[in-house]
Design an enzyme around this catalytic site. Structure first.
Site, PDB file in Angstrom:
ATOM      1  CG  ASP A 163      76.178  22.477 -60.793  1.00  0.00           C
ATOM      2  OD1 ASP A 163      75.723  23.095 -59.820  1.00  0.00           O
ATOM      3  OD2 ASP A 163      76.049  21.246 -60.940  1.00  0.00           O
ATOM      4  CG  HIS A 195      73.349  19.455 -59.757  1.00  0.00           C
ATOM      5  ND1 HIS A 195      73.898  20.679 -59.501  1.00  0.00           N
ATOM      6  CD2 HIS A 195      72.228  19.389 -59.011  1.00  0.00           C
ATOM      7  CE1 HIS A 195      73.154  21.326 -58.620  1.00  0.00           C
ATOM      8  NE2 HIS A 195      72.124  20.558 -58.301  1.00  0.00           N
ATOM      9  CB  SER A 384      70.017  22.991 -56.514  1.00  0.00           C
ATOM     10  OG  SER A 384      71.284  22.829 -56.006  1.00  0.00           O
TER      11      SER A 384
HETATM   12  C1  LIG Z   1      72.265  29.522 -59.924  1.00  0.00           C
HETATM   13  O1  LIG Z   1      72.785  29.034 -58.735  1.00  0.00           O
HETATM   14  C2  LIG Z   1      71.918  28.145 -58.093  1.00  0.00           C
HETATM   15  C3  LIG Z   1      72.533  27.774 -56.816  1.00  0.00           C
HETATM   16  O2  LIG Z   1      73.120  28.811 -56.189  1.00  0.00           O
HETATM   17  C4  LIG Z   1      71.684  26.962 -58.968  1.00  0.00           C
HETATM   18  O3  LIG Z   1      70.781  26.132 -58.351  1.00  0.00           O
HETATM   19  C5  LIG Z   1      71.166  27.389 -60.273  1.00  0.00           C
HETATM   20  O4  LIG Z   1      71.099  26.352 -61.127  1.00  0.00           O
HETATM   21  C6  LIG Z   1      72.038  28.411 -60.881  1.00  0.00           C
HETATM   22  N1  LIG Z   1      71.398  28.949 -62.087  1.00  0.00           N
HETATM   23  C7  LIG Z   1      72.086  29.195 -63.192  1.00  0.00           C
HETATM   24  C8  LIG Z   1      71.323  29.736 -64.321  1.00  0.00           C
HETATM   25  O5  LIG Z   1      73.274  28.991 -63.282  1.00  0.00           O
END
Ligand SMILES: *[C@H]1O[C@H](CO)[C@@H](O)[C@H](O)[C@H]1NC(C)=O
Ligand SMILES: *[C@@H]1O[C@H](CO)[C@@H](O)[C@H](O)[C@H]1NC(C)=O
Ligand SMILES: *[C@@H]1O[C@H](CO)[C@@H](O)[C@H](O)[C@H]1NC(C)=O
Ligand SMILES: *[C@@H]1O[C@H](CO)[C@@H](O)[C@H](O)[C@H]1NC(C)=O
Ligand SMILES: *[C@@H]1O[C@H](CO)[C@@H](O)[C@H](O)[C@H]1NC(C)=O
Ligand SMILES: *[C@@H]1O[C@H](CO)[C@@H](O)[C@H](O)[C@H]1NC(C)=O
Ligand SMILES: *[C@@H]1O[C@H](CO)[C@@H](O)[C@H](O)[C@H]1NC(C)=O
Ligand SMILES: *[C@@H]1O[C@H](CO)[C@@H](O)[C@H](O)[C@H]1NC(C)=O
Length: 482
Positions: A163, A195, A384
């Protein structure tokens, strides 16, 4: 701290601007790498890499496994027509986001009448800060104010957040978060957007998270404004692959992708290769804007949600704009609108590519340190925020299931999930609500609270992200406005 009036005023002032921001289409960015190709093993990738190293061509070859080689670079779109072994060429595209206290240390085995389906011992968090947590450990409404989870709490499992980065020094992560890689050229090793920190908080924050002992690894692929491109995401996935391959085997790794791109064969193949290597990849189903053409709601049109091995997560719950603005206090909100909690969210993408559902409206989580509104808690809505709930449950199961086979852990996620309880799920979409196997709905309110909360004096304001990038747009706008 801002007064409630100031917050409400700022909401009012912002509202017309939000609409304006949404309607402005930014010019298509020119990416460093304009095309992405999938090559089969007949192409001499070592030769391509050598060329790339010598600077003869501006491209990069990422080999995921024998079957999957992905080429990022600037080459003509028609290139493959003249070459053997070039399976597919697609343009690189924009990607947008789809939108402490302590854990209760209880070593008790199944006491308190908990109806559990995974082996104990368990811990229980009471005075639960976000309803999404309680919903994961209860089969049915109404919700008891309790979140139960296996005592291991995801210990030893790595959750990769692909992210905008993660505020790894945030106190709610208690030293469990580390900086992994940064694939946004020229950007600092911090979460400039916020985010990624919110997602990490839901998946594994001590106060706000599901897997309170899991490790968090930040993989930065989105820039400060919450955008990136498919090529950058693929680079991030390749980094995770090399990291899990050089770590202990079998890996205990959950990859969380809360981002959404138009369907991309290359991104889907990279996702599948990562799954073959032992990771469990969780993706947001994507958000749908009610004004959009209904055909745009099908999650199969987006990546990585459409990848066959990705666990694609849709959203439950129903946001309440007006009521929330009037109430402003989280505790009051928690007890209201109970019936609405088990609705299929109006903004969630749907269809056969959605594998499971999880809470995704009015979610509270960690905000990055020193964010311009860091002492104001915001409710977040969007698929998300559903995905990290599922990533957290997978971390819990992965830590307790003794199997070395990650497909069994995925199987356990599906077999534990509560079927047919969510109302208004659109036709063709799986009606399966994530459940972590530790039932706390029978807990009486007299049960002693072993939990205390982080500073809770802050006001709560609702933020509802209705379009893919709206989350980022809104947050960055706030930052600018203040
Ligand atoms: C997993 O991916 C989703 C979106 O595809 C995201 O919203 C979420 O934060 C992610 N979770 C982790 C633990 O990375
Ligand atoms: C729980 O058990 C672990 C080991 O099984 C122990 O290290 C820990 O101190 C115990 N915690 C409490 C609160 O009893
Ligand atoms: C535990 O849950 C199962 C199925 O979810 C149910 O059949 C059983 O009656 C429950 N037991 C108790 C004591 O609530
Ligand atoms: C975390 O703290 C360390 C040590 O103070 C610092 O070097 C690092 O840049 C910080 N990382 C982030 C993402 O803030
Ligand atoms: C977001 O930031 C990137 C670089 O960090 C820039 O190329 C892109 O144009 C920005 N997008 C928007 C919508 O501002
Ligand atoms: C947050 O602000 C405080 C005080 O201004 C500063 O000491 C601290 O380093 C900042 N932390 C981060 C992560 O920027
Ligand atoms: C591990 O997962 C498998 C497959 O879902 C399940 O049958 C088994 O009971 C699980 N084991 C534990 C210890 O939870
Ligand atoms: C859910 O579906 C029922 C009937 O199918 C309909 O009456 C109701 O308005 C729907 N609720 C929402 C929130 O869409």
């Amino acid at each position: 701290m801002m007064s409630i009036h100031a917050i409400l005023l700022s909401l009012l002032l912002i509202t017309p601007w939000v609409t304006l921001v949404f309607s402005l289409q930014p010019p298509p960015p020119t990416y460093q790498r304009q095309h992405i190709a999938i090559l089969d093993s007949s192409v001499d990738t070592s030769f391509l890499s050598t060329l790339s190293k010598r600077g003869k061509r501006d491209f990069k070859v990422l080999s995921f496994d024998d079957q999957t080689h992905i080429l990022l670079g600037n080459f003509p779109h028609q290139h493959h027509k003249r070459q053997n072994g070039w399976l597919n060429v697609e343009p690189n595209q924009r990607v947008t986001i789809a939108g402490s206290s302590t854990r209760a240390a209880s070593n008790e085995t199944n006491t308190n009448g908990l109806n559990t389906t995974v082996p104990g011992p368990y811990a229980i968090q009471t005075d639960v800060p976000s309803w999404g947590l309680s919903r994961l450990s209860q089969r049915q409404l109404p919700l008891a104010d309790a979140f139960g989870y296996p005592n291991e709490a995801g210990k030893g499992v790595d959750i990769y957040i692909v992210d905008s980065g993660v505020d790894v020094n945030h106190t709610d992560f208690n030293g469990r978060a580390v900086w992994g890689g940064n694939f946004v050229p020229g950007s600092p090793d911090v979460d400039e957007n916020g985010h990624g920190t919110i997602l990490a908080g839901i998946a594994a924050g001590t106060e706000y998270g599901v897997a309170k002992e899991a490790n968090i690894i930040a993989v930065k692929c989105l820039s400060a404004n919450g955008t990136g491109d498919i090529g950058t995401i693929i680079e991030g996935l390749h980094y995770i692959l090399s990291r899990i391959q050089s770590g202990p085997q079998p890996p205990k790794a959950i990859v969380n992708l809360s981002l959404v791109a138009q369907k991309s064969a290359a991104l889907n193949q990279a996702t599948d290769a990562l799954t073959r290597a032992g990771a469990i990849v969780v993706a947001a189903a994507g958000n749908y804007h009610e004004d959009d053409d209904p055909s745009k709601r099908n999650a199969c049109n987006y990546s990585p949600a459409s990848a066959s091995t990705a666990i694609s997560v849709g959203s439950t719950g129903r946001p309440h704009f007006l009521s929330v603005s009037l109430l402003v206090v989280a505790k009051l909100y928690r007890s209201l609108f109970i019936d609405d909690k088990d609705q299929f969210a109006s903004f969630s993408n749907d269809g056969k590519c959605v594998d499971i559902l999880a809470p995704g409206t009015s979610i509270l989580s960690d905000t990055k340190t020193n964010a311009s509104l860091a002492n104001v808690k915001m409710w977040y809505s969007g698929t998300s925020y559903s995905a990290p709930h599922v990533a957290g449950v997978l971390a819990l199961l992965s830590a307790t299931n003794t199997t070395s086979d990650h497909y069994q852990v995925i199987q356990q996620l599906y077999s534990l999930a509560t079927p047919d309880i969510i109302k208004n799920v659109t036709e063709g979409t799986a009606n399966l609500l994530a459940f972590n196997g530790v039932e706390t709905s029978q807990m009486s309110s007299s049960m002693e609270s072993t939990k205390h909360r982080a500073s809770d004096a802050s006001a709560v304001v609702p933020v509802f992200f209705s379009a893919y990038a709206s989350c980022l747009t809104l947050l960055s706008f706030w930052a600018w406005w203040l």
